[in-house]
Scaffold this motif. Structure first.
Motif, short mmCIF file in Angstrom:
data_model
loop_
_atom_site.label_atom_id
_atom_site.label_comp_id
_atom_site.label_asym_id
_atom_site.label_seq_id
_atom_site.Cartn_x
_atom_site.Cartn_y
_atom_site.Cartn_z
N GLU A 116 19.42 44.84 -39.13
CA GLU A 116 19.01 46.12 -38.55
C GLU A 116 20.03 47.23 -38.78
OE1 GLU A 116 17.85 45.56 -34.49
OE2 GLU A 116 16.49 43.91 -35.01
N THR A 117 21.08 46.96 -39.52
CA THR A 117 22.19 47.90 -39.75
C THR A 117 22.58 48.61 -38.46
OG1 THR A 117 20.73 49.66 -40.50
CG2 THR A 117 21.67 48.23 -42.20
N ASN A 118 22.84 47.81 -37.47
CA ASN A 118 23.22 48.30 -36.15
C ASN A 118 24.30 47.36 -35.62
OD1 ASN A 118 23.21 49.67 -33.75
ND2 ASN A 118 21.17 49.04 -33.11
N SER A 119 25.08 47.80 -34.65
CA SER A 119 26.10 46.93 -34.07
C SER A 119 25.51 46.13 -32.91
CB SER A 119 27.27 47.77 -33.55
OG SER A 119 27.93 48.39 -34.62
N TYR A 120 25.81 44.82 -32.93
CA TYR A 120 25.41 43.93 -31.86
C TYR A 120 26.64 43.20 -31.35
CZ TYR A 120 20.43 44.55 -32.63
OH TYR A 120 19.18 45.07 -32.72
N CYS A 121 26.59 42.80 -30.08
CA CYS A 121 27.74 42.09 -29.53
C CYS A 121 27.31 40.84 -28.77
CB CYS A 121 28.59 42.99 -28.65
SG CYS A 121 27.87 43.42 -27.09
N PHE A 122 28.21 39.89 -28.77
CA PHE A 122 28.09 38.67 -27.98
C PHE A 122 29.04 38.82 -26.82
CE2 PHE A 122 30.24 34.75 -26.81
CZ PHE A 122 29.19 33.93 -26.47
N GLU A 123 28.59 38.50 -25.62
CA GLU A 123 29.48 38.61 -24.47
C GLU A 123 29.25 37.47 -23.50
OE1 GLU A 123 28.77 42.50 -22.91
OE2 GLU A 123 26.70 42.06 -22.39
N PHE A 124 30.29 37.17 -22.74
CA PHE A 124 30.24 36.15 -21.71
C PHE A 124 30.46 36.84 -20.37
CE2 PHE A 124 32.43 33.09 -18.94
CZ PHE A 124 31.45 32.13 -18.87
N ILE A 125 29.57 36.58 -19.43
CA ILE A 125 29.67 37.18 -18.10
C ILE A 125 30.14 36.10 -17.13
CG2 ILE A 125 28.44 38.42 -16.30
CD1 ILE A 125 26.42 39.14 -18.63
N ASN A 126 31.40 36.22 -16.68
CA ASN A 126 32.01 35.20 -15.83
C ASN A 126 31.29 35.02 -14.49
OD1 ASN A 126 34.14 33.97 -17.19
ND2 ASN A 126 35.45 35.75 -16.88
N SER A 127 30.87 36.11 -13.89
CA SER A 127 30.29 36.03 -12.55
C SER A 127 29.03 35.18 -12.49
CB SER A 127 30.02 37.44 -12.01
OG SER A 127 29.10 38.09 -12.86
N THR A 128 28.25 35.18 -13.57
CA THR A 128 27.00 34.42 -13.58
C THR A 128 27.04 33.25 -14.56
OG1 THR A 128 26.06 35.89 -15.23
CG2 THR A 128 25.61 36.41 -12.91
N ASN A 129 28.17 33.06 -15.25
CA ASN A 129 28.32 31.99 -16.25
C ASN A 129 27.21 32.08 -17.30
OD1 ASN A 129 30.43 30.22 -16.62
ND2 ASN A 129 29.22 28.44 -16.03
N THR A 130 27.02 33.30 -17.81
CA THR A 130 25.94 33.58 -18.75
C THR A 130 26.50 34.10 -20.07
OG1 THR A 130 24.54 34.20 -16.88
CG2 THR A 130 23.82 34.94 -19.04
N ILE A 131 25.89 33.69 -21.17
CA ILE A 131 26.19 34.28 -22.47
C ILE A 131 25.00 35.13 -22.87
CG2 ILE A 131 27.76 32.47 -23.23
CD1 ILE A 131 25.46 31.28 -24.88
#
Length: 158
Positions: A72-87
């Motif tokens: 998609e020629t766009n920036s995407y990110c992967f993140e980890f949310i500690n409070s909910t233990n979610t990726i």
């Protein structure tokens, strides 16, 4: 004279077909020891497999972010949310659309070594990121993203 009749004595060799209490207790104790050993082996195997499968889920999410960035020629990110233990994978701007979201097991945690949100640019490249996925037995897997290429490297469990 009186007649005396002798009665035959019962033999002491009358055998029964049952088990003694000691034999039963011995067998039960052996069975319980073997079952405890197998339970502890299964428990450690479960934690090892949980660690490996979660590391592969994280790798898949990182690859998804990279592929979406390229496609998609766009920036995407992967993140980890500690409070909910979610990726999650989302567009890399504030309020960006969330593409993928998954809760990981509470028995695992991510310990950052060098970890921010892993952001892929429109060419699928990222900077260096490193973090550890750790289970309750303190076994860990190291996950790294390589500079420039964005390749993901997962170590063995140690």
């Amino acid at each position: 004279m009186k007649n005396f009749t002798f009665k035959k004595r019962k033999s002491l060799n009358n055998k029964t077909n049952g088990f003694t209490l000691i034999e039963i207790l011995l067998v039960l104790s052996i069975i319980s020891i073997l079952s405890l050993i197998s339970i502890s082996i299964n428990n450690s195997l479960y934690h090892k497999m949980l660690l490996e499968t979660t590391a592969n889920k994280i790798k898949s999410a990182l690859l998804l972010a990279q592929q979406l960035s390229i496609a998609e020629t766009n920036s995407y990110c992967f993140e980890f949310i500690n409070s909910t233990n979610t990726i999650r994978v989302r567009e890399a701007f504030v309020g960006g659309k969330i593409i993928f979201k998954e809760k990981i097991s509470n028995q695992l945690s991510i310990q950052p070594f060098y970890f921010d949100d892993v952001t892929y640019n429109s060419e699928g490249n990222t900077s260096y990121h490193k973090f550890y996925l750790v289970n309750k037995n303190n076994k860990k897997i190291q996950i790294e993203t390589m500079v420039g290429t964005g390749k993901i490297k997962i170590s063995k469990i140690y």
